[in-house]
Motif scaffolding. Sequence first.
Motif, PDB file in Angstrom:
ATOM      1  N   CYS A 141       0.840  -1.196   0.000  1.00  0.00           N
ATOM      2  CA  CYS A 141       0.000   0.000   0.000  1.00  0.00           C
ATOM      3  C   CYS A 141       0.877   1.249   0.000  1.00  0.00           C
ATOM      4  O   CYS A 141       2.041   1.215   0.383  1.00  0.00           O
ATOM      5  N   SER A 142       0.276   2.362  -0.414  1.00  0.00           N
ATOM      6  CA  SER A 142       0.997   3.629  -0.402  1.00  0.00           C
ATOM      7  C   SER A 142       1.421   3.973   1.027  1.00  0.00           C
ATOM      8  O   SER A 142       0.664   3.774   1.979  1.00  0.00           O
ATOM      9  N   GLN A 144       1.561   6.737   2.164  1.00  0.00           N
ATOM     10  CA  GLN A 144       0.848   7.934   2.584  1.00  0.00           C
ATOM     11  C   GLN A 144      -0.480   7.626   3.261  1.00  0.00           C
ATOM     12  O   GLN A 144      -1.186   8.537   3.684  1.00  0.00           O
ATOM     13  N   CYS A 145      -0.863   6.346   3.351  1.00  0.00           N
ATOM     14  CA  CYS A 145      -2.093   5.999   4.063  1.00  0.00           C
ATOM     15  C   CYS A 145      -1.810   4.831   4.997  1.00  0.00           C
ATOM     16  O   CYS A 145      -0.971   3.980   4.705  1.00  0.00           O
ATOM     17  N   CYS A 148      -5.149   0.185   3.549  1.00  0.00           N
ATOM     18  CA  CYS A 148      -5.739   0.292   2.224  1.00  0.00           C
ATOM     19  C   CYS A 148      -6.570  -0.945   1.919  1.00  0.00           C
ATOM     20  O   CYS A 148      -6.477  -1.964   2.609  1.00  0.00           O
ATOM     21  N   CYS A 155      -6.847   3.837  -0.334  1.00  0.00           N
ATOM     22  CA  CYS A 155      -6.665   4.110   1.090  1.00  0.00           C
ATOM     23  C   CYS A 155      -8.010   4.104   1.803  1.00  0.00           C
ATOM     24  O   CYS A 155      -8.981   4.707   1.350  1.00  0.00           O
ATOM     25  N   CYS A 159      -5.586  10.598   4.086  1.00  0.00           N
ATOM     26  CA  CYS A 159      -4.180  10.713   3.696  1.00  0.00           C
ATOM     27  C   CYS A 159      -3.409  11.554   4.716  1.00  0.00           C
ATOM     28  O   CYS A 159      -3.980  12.349   5.464  1.00  0.00           O
ATOM     29  N   LYS A 163      -1.112  15.234   0.985  1.00  0.00           N
ATOM     30  CA  LYS A 163      -1.408  14.238  -0.041  1.00  0.00           C
ATOM     31  C   LYS A 163      -2.921  14.106  -0.225  1.00  0.00           C
ATOM     32  O   LYS A 163      -3.696  14.376   0.680  1.00  0.00           O
ATOM     33  N   LYS A 167      -5.276   6.766  -3.648  1.00  0.00           N
ATOM     34  CA  LYS A 167      -4.118   6.072  -3.097  1.00  0.00           C
ATOM     35  C   LYS A 167      -3.135   7.032  -2.412  1.00  0.00           C
ATOM     36  O   LYS A 167      -2.009   6.650  -2.079  1.00  0.00           O
ATOM     37  N   CYS A 168      -3.588   8.286  -2.233  1.00  0.00           N
ATOM     38  CA  CYS A 168      -2.795   9.301  -1.505  1.00  0.00           C
ATOM     39  C   CYS A 168      -1.402   9.484  -2.111  1.00  0.00           C
ATOM     40  O   CYS A 168      -0.409   9.611  -1.387  1.00  0.00           O
ATOM     41  N   ILE A 169      -1.337   9.524  -3.433  1.00  0.00           N
ATOM     42  CA  ILE A 169      -0.029   9.704  -4.073  1.00  0.00           C
ATOM     43  C   ILE A 169       0.089  11.061  -4.754  1.00  0.00           C
ATOM     44  O   ILE A 169       1.160  11.417  -5.256  1.00  0.00           O
TER      45      ILE A 169
END
Length: 299
Positions: A141-142, A144-145, A148, A155, A159, A163, A167-169
């Motif tokens: 997972c990203s 930033q979270c 997910c 997510c 975030c 972000k 997916k908080c990217i």
Amino acid sequence: MTVQMRQVRRHVENFRSQCTQDGTCFNGCKPGYYGSDCSGTCDNCVGRNCSGSMGVCTNGCVAGYYSNMCNLACPAECKECGSAGTCTKCKDTHYGLPACNLPCSDNCVVTSSGRVCNEISGTCLGDCKAGIFGAQCQTVCSVQCATCSSVNGDCKTKCVAGKYGTKCISNCLETCNDSTCDQTKGKCETKVTYPTLPPAASTADDEELSTGAIIGIAAGCFGALVIIIVFAFCCFYQMRRAEDAKSEIHIPEDILERLSHKGYTAQVSARDLHSQYSTSLPNPNFNLDGDDEKDFVLF
């Protein structure tokens, strides 16, 4: 001597009276045994059912064995296999029929049945472990979270600051306050700042504050009362002066000078003037010259 050999020996001894001199049984073998002397066992056959002469299993093999006599073990990755030794069912931790030589992902959560992944595709049957997503739980997972979706990696929680996106990217604009923005569209969010309250005072301070407040309120009330009394006295005094002023006659100075020669005082009250001169004014010896009578002003 093994337990199995001892059992065979006892079995042979039991049938010795029913067999030839070389050990061949006249009436065949009991269920679960085979051979001319009934020394062979059908342990790997389902229900231990096999032919008495050759030992061929009549109902197939138990799990983990194959061949017509079920005397050959399946490969280690197989849970069940066919007569040729190819897997028909993989172990719970493997997939890839018919070989079953591929392990399921370590990131798959074991289901209640004990099975980890689909034995053909390797897709995890349960959820992925925290921080992992994908069909075989092999994608991280990203960062930033916090958590997910195990299916698509979206997510599940908000975030981190700066972000946005599923997916908080994606990065929020630098012009946003504290770099925070809407989690879906990335629009800057308005930050509301609330005043910080001072820490609560101790109990002793509260008592001191209460005493001081009471004294202050009492002093204020006393001062207000004094002001009201003074104001009322001034109003009353002014009203008395106004009443007295209405009962007096004020004569201009030029008329006073002329009246002084005729016996009048500088200022007389209306009551005194009426009582003293109401009968004498018509005296012919006392006359006002010109418009003197019009110069009297009453208030």
